[in-house]
Design an enzyme around this catalytic site. Structure first.
Site, PDB file in Angstrom:
ATOM      1  CE  LYS A  13     -86.814 -43.977  -1.330  1.00 31.08           C
ATOM      2  NZ  LYS A  13     -88.208 -43.831  -0.871  1.00 31.08           N
ATOM      3  NE  ARG A 127     -93.439 -51.389   3.118  1.00 30.10           N
ATOM      4  CZ  ARG A 127     -92.458 -50.518   2.917  1.00 30.10           C
ATOM      5  NH1 ARG A 127     -91.857 -50.443   1.758  1.00 30.10           N
ATOM      6  NH2 ARG A 127     -92.103 -49.701   3.884  1.00 30.10           N
TER       7      ARG A 127
END
Ligand code: AMP
Length: 215
Positions: A13, A127
């Protein structure tokens, strides 16, 4: 353009919101970024939010609604915005529609980005973020040239506290229990468009553009 990006943690997102923001020149409102800023500033709100966020739980509705309402009323939102990570509960969705009614500015569209759970865990656990300039990397799909060092500014890369595997699993459970029902909520309102969140950043961005009829 007034748009909500809905989807589980790791669906991309934030990345897609940044691309859309640049393309359409609208504001990017990330609930997570606003909360992380409050934590970094050490404000009272930040001190309340910090332990809740570290566990991967949701910050109380009242707190988040207040921050987002204040943000939506700022002048830069008049030209449109992408809401990323808000709403996450039914109460937040209802509060959002009330404030947008007051502003006479209803949502145009809600995009739900959907992806299998194992993809989400892999994306989040790998990440890495630069603590100074905010550049994002991934240990498998977008590794930095030098391990642990930001290509952009040379500072150290960090893993978010809530990107550790047990916390990720908890965040995904919270999504299924408290947020997923918003898909049906927005479908009933005729605002929902579902996007396949599998694949590369570019592939997902293209699907989002197609959903807008902008190929
Ligand atoms: P995100 O950056 O969107 O993954 O959000 C990081 C964390 O911030 C979440 O795990 C929650 O603890 C908190 N958070 C973000 N958005 C919300 C929201 N709309 N409601 C409650 N908590 C939120």
């Amino acid at each position: 353009m007034r748009l909500v990006l809905l989807g589980p943690p790791g669906a991309g997102k934030g990345t897609q919101a940044r691309l859309l923001t640049a393309k359409f020149d609208v504001a990017h409102i990330s609930a997570g970024d606003l909360l992380r800023k409050a934590v970094a500033d050490g404000s009272e709100l930040g001190r309340t939010a910090k332990p809740i966020m570290a566990k991967g739980a949701l910050v109380p509705d009242g707190v988040v609604i207040e921050i987002i309402e204040e943000r939506l009323r700022r002048p830069d939102c008049a030209g449109g915005y992408i809401l990323d990570g808000f709403p996450r509960t039914l109460r937040q969705a209802e509060a959002l529609s009330e404030v947008l009614q007051l502003l006479h500015a209803p949502l145009d569209c809600v995009i739900s980005v959907e992806a299998p759970e194992e993809d989400l865990v892999r994306r989040l656990a790998g990440r890495r973020i630069c603590g100074v300039c905010g550049s994002m990397f991934h240990i498998d799909t977008k590794p930095p040239v030098r391990i642990g060092i930001c290509d952009n500014c040379g500072d150290r890369l960090l893993q978010r506290d809530d990107d550790r595997e047990d916390t990720i699993r908890h965040r995904l459970r919270v999504y299924r229990e408290q947020t997923e029902l918003l898909i049906a909520y927005y479908e009933t309102l005729g605002l929902l468009r579902r996007i396949d969140g599998h694949g590369t950043i570019d592939q997902i961005a293209q699907r989002i553009h197609q959903a807008f009829g902008d190929e």
